[in-house]
Write a protein that holds these residues in place. Structure first.
Motif, PDB file in Angstrom:
ATOM      1  N   GLY A   1       1.792   3.744   4.319  1.00  0.00           N
ATOM      2  CA  GLY A   1       3.218   3.987   4.201  1.00  0.00           C
ATOM      3  C   GLY A   1       3.853   3.264   3.031  1.00  0.00           C
ATOM      4  N   TYR A   2       4.878   3.891   2.441  1.00  0.00           N
ATOM      5  CA  TYR A   2       5.647   3.322   1.335  1.00  0.00           C
ATOM      6  C   TYR A   2       7.089   3.199   1.781  1.00  0.00           C
ATOM      7  CZ  TYR A   2       1.569   3.919  -1.599  1.00  0.00           C
ATOM      8  OH  TYR A   2       0.304   3.811  -2.129  1.00  0.00           O
ATOM      9  N   PHE A   3       7.630   1.987   1.637  1.00  0.00           N
ATOM     10  CA  PHE A   3       8.942   1.671   2.155  1.00  0.00           C
ATOM     11  C   PHE A   3       9.849   1.165   1.033  1.00  0.00           C
ATOM     12  CE2 PHE A   3       5.782   1.196   5.401  1.00  0.00           C
ATOM     13  CZ  PHE A   3       6.352   1.685   6.564  1.00  0.00           C
ATOM     14  N   LEU A   4      11.098   1.615   1.058  1.00  0.00           N
ATOM     15  CA  LEU A   4      12.103   1.165   0.100  1.00  0.00           C
ATOM     16  C   LEU A   4      13.205   0.440   0.872  1.00  0.00           C
ATOM     17  CD1 LEU A   4      13.481   1.083  -2.694  1.00  0.00           C
ATOM     18  CD2 LEU A   4      14.454   3.340  -2.152  1.00  0.00           C
ATOM     19  N   ILE A   5      13.350  -0.848   0.601  1.00  0.00           N
ATOM     20  CA  ILE A   5      14.394  -1.618   1.288  1.00  0.00           C
ATOM     21  C   ILE A   5      15.728  -1.296   0.628  1.00  0.00           C
ATOM     22  CG2 ILE A   5      15.158  -3.895   2.015  1.00  0.00           C
ATOM     23  CD1 ILE A   5      12.479  -2.959   3.178  1.00  0.00           C
ATOM     24  N   TRP A   6      16.509  -0.530   1.354  1.00  0.00           N
ATOM     25  CA  TRP A   6      17.791  -0.045   0.817  1.00  0.00           C
ATOM     26  C   TRP A   6      18.890  -0.343   1.814  1.00  0.00           C
ATOM     27  CZ3 TRP A   6      19.201   2.078  -3.804  1.00  0.00           C
ATOM     28  CH2 TRP A   6      20.452   2.683  -3.870  1.00  0.00           C
ATOM     29  N   ASP A   7      19.843  -1.182   1.411  1.00  0.00           N
ATOM     30  CA  ASP A   7      20.978  -1.458   2.290  1.00  0.00           C
ATOM     31  C   ASP A   7      21.841  -0.213   2.410  1.00  0.00           C
ATOM     32  OD1 ASP A   7      20.119  -4.070   2.550  1.00  0.00           O
ATOM     33  OD2 ASP A   7      21.302  -4.762   0.835  1.00  0.00           O
ATOM     34  N   ASN A   8      22.435  -0.038   3.558  1.00  0.00           N
ATOM     35  CA  ASN A   8      23.293   1.138   3.746  1.00  0.00           C
ATOM     36  C   ASN A   8      24.352   1.196   2.657  1.00  0.00           C
ATOM     37  OD1 ASN A   8      21.969   1.988   6.059  1.00  0.00           O
ATOM     38  ND2 ASN A   8      23.183   0.647   7.384  1.00  0.00           N
TER      39      ASN A   8
ATOM     40  N   ARG B   1       2.113  -5.178   0.952  1.00  0.00           N
ATOM     41  CA  ARG B   1       1.899  -5.210  -0.487  1.00  0.00           C
ATOM     42  C   ARG B   1       3.276  -5.042  -1.130  1.00  0.00           C
ATOM     43  NH1 ARG B   1      -3.504  -1.371  -1.183  1.00  0.00           N
ATOM     44  NH2 ARG B   1      -4.971  -2.839  -0.224  1.00  0.00           N
ATOM     45  N   PHE B   2       3.747  -6.118  -1.715  1.00  0.00           N
ATOM     46  CA  PHE B   2       5.129  -6.149  -2.198  1.00  0.00           C
ATOM     47  C   PHE B   2       5.201  -5.685  -3.647  1.00  0.00           C
ATOM     48  CE2 PHE B   2       8.581  -8.400  -4.389  1.00  0.00           C
ATOM     49  CZ  PHE B   2       9.675  -7.912  -3.665  1.00  0.00           C
ATOM     50  N   TRP B   3       6.168  -4.797  -3.901  1.00  0.00           N
ATOM     51  CA  TRP B   3       6.411  -4.303  -5.262  1.00  0.00           C
ATOM     52  C   TRP B   3       7.870  -4.583  -5.615  1.00  0.00           C
ATOM     53  CZ3 TRP B   3       1.716  -3.409  -6.809  1.00  0.00           C
ATOM     54  CH2 TRP B   3       0.773  -2.835  -5.952  1.00  0.00           C
ATOM     55  N   LYS B   4       8.065  -5.387  -6.631  1.00  0.00           N
ATOM     56  CA  LYS B   4       9.415  -5.821  -7.017  1.00  0.00           C
ATOM     57  C   LYS B   4      10.114  -4.769  -7.863  1.00  0.00           C
ATOM     58  CE  LYS B   4      11.771  -9.555  -9.594  1.00  0.00           C
ATOM     59  NZ  LYS B   4      12.859  -9.724  -8.620  1.00  0.00           N
TER      60      LYS B   4
ATOM     61  N   HIS C   1       3.295  -0.725   1.919  1.00  0.00           N
ATOM     62  CA  HIS C   1       3.736  -0.878   0.528  1.00  0.00           C
ATOM     63  C   HIS C   1       5.259  -0.949   0.532  1.00  0.00           C
ATOM     64  CE1 HIS C   1      -0.268   0.204  -1.141  1.00  0.00           C
ATOM     65  NE2 HIS C   1      -0.366   0.865   0.006  1.00  0.00           N
ATOM     66  N   VAL C   2       5.801  -2.090   0.154  1.00  0.00           N
ATOM     67  CA  VAL C   2       7.244  -2.309   0.265  1.00  0.00           C
ATOM     68  C   VAL C   2       7.843  -2.543  -1.123  1.00  0.00           C
ATOM     69  CG1 VAL C   2       9.072  -3.742   1.229  1.00  0.00           C
ATOM     70  CG2 VAL C   2       7.000  -3.280   2.580  1.00  0.00           C
ATOM     71  N   TYR C   3       8.807  -1.690  -1.485  1.00  0.00           N
ATOM     72  CA  TYR C   3       9.592  -1.855  -2.705  1.00  0.00           C
ATOM     73  C   TYR C   3      10.904  -2.539  -2.347  1.00  0.00           C
ATOM     74  CZ  TYR C   3       6.758   1.061  -5.850  1.00  0.00           C
ATOM     75  OH  TYR C   3       5.758   1.556  -6.653  1.00  0.00           O
TER      76      TYR C   3
END
Length: 330
Positions: free
Chosen positions: A253-260, A303-306, A289-291
């Motif tokens: 899975g690929y995740f994008l941390i996006w605030d509302n 696996r952190f991607w900045k 996989h976290v952006y």
């Protein structure tokens, strides 16, 4: 060995070679005239297919790849380079400066073979626009519904932005039937959109993207140096997921941390818990996989991607690069 003996030996060998030639089924590997050279595959002229080529070489999904042997097309089917120049002259006039224009016959034949009637053709080096012209002409002639995407930068380093002055003009004239000197030809109909892409891309641009834009960039640019090829990422559009945006061919899975409402958020303990819950709901196993903008929490499952560093790196840039000139690309 005397000269007479040599002549007899050569004549005998020649006679045997001729007899072998008449039998057909000639050898494919060839070691040169002296038989001592590096072997190469020999395509005998009599074995090369000639004439018209079948029209159904394009394949449906899941079909095995076709093996096509050597094929020779007559010029009546593929045209000549000179034909391409004359066709361009007729549509936009002389003085365009192109001397390696592909003929319409050749492009139409390739499209006919490999693209279904409702297919999409991509030409990343559009040049004078022969591919688009060929699609328009084939749709007009056969009632097909093929579409095309052309990309052309022109030669801005020489002050020649011909994406607008030539590529666009050719397609416009083909659609409308306009010709140099006020002449008219049969309009091919159809249409196209001309889009100018800027070359501004830097950290600020990435950070100010909207969520959907950023997801597209993440999924299309992602690259991992330890893998031999870029993963094929499939977008996840379910509204019930806040962070999960994509899956690769291995189910990771690929995740994008996006605030509302934006902007890009940070990976913290709280956001990690949400990532883990969404992964469980989607039956996704680590690694995740976290952006995100910053990594304030670490986990062996992540696996952190900045952002924006990772995206800029995958695009071949760095955070200090900025491309913002007036070159045109379409």
């Amino acid at each position: 060995m005397t000269d007479t003996q040599k002549k007899k030996l050569i004549a005998a060998a020649s006679s045997k070679a001729a007899a072998r030639l008449e039998q057909g089924n000639w050898p494919v590997l060839y070691w040169g005239v002296d038989g001592l050279q590096k072997p190469v595959k020999k395509n005998h002229r009599q074995l090369v297919k000639k004439g018209a080529v079948p029209n159904t070489f394009w394949m449906e999904d899941g079909e095995p790849p076709l093996k096509l042997d050597a094929v020779s097309w007559a010029k009546s089917l593929s045209g000549r380079s000179r034909d391409g120049i004359e066709e361009l002259d007729a549509v936009v006039g002389r003085g365009h400066g192109f001397d390696t224009v592909k003929p319409l016959k050749l492009m139409k034949k390739i499209i006919q073979i490999w693209c279904p009637e409702n297919g999409l053709i991509l030409d990343p080096y559009a040049g004078s626009g022969t591919t688009g012209h060929a699609v328009l002409e084939m749709n007009h002639e056969t009632g097909a519904d093929r579409r095309f995407v052309l990309i052309e930068q022109g030669a801005p380093e020489n002050g020649d932005k011909y994406a607008r002055t030539l590529t666009w003009q050719r397609l416009h004239n083909a659609v409308t039937g306009k010709r140099p000197g006020g002449k008219k030809a049969t309009p091919l109909g159809g249409g196209f959109e001309y889009r100018l892409l800027t070359k501004t891309i830097d950290a600020k641009t990435v950070l100010t993207m909207q969520r959907d834009e950023l997801i597209d960039v993440v999924l299309t640019s992602h690259w991992e140096n330890h893998k031999r090829s870029a993963p094929s990422l499939k977008r996840v559009d379910e509204e019930s997921y806040q962070y999960l945006v994509g899956l690769d061919q291995n189910g990771e899975g690929y995740f994008l941390i996006w605030d509302n409402g934006g902007p890009v958020g940070s990976l913290s303990l709280d956001t990690y818990k949400k990532v883990a819950l969404e992964a469980k709901k989607a039956s996704i196993e680590p690694p995740f996989h976290v952006y995100a903008r910053y990594e304030m929490f670490q986990s062996p499952n992540v696996r952190f991607w900045k952002i924006p560093d990772k995206i800029l790196a995958d695009l071949g840039l760095n955070e200090n690069d900025e491309y913002n000139n007036e070159d045109e690309s379409t």
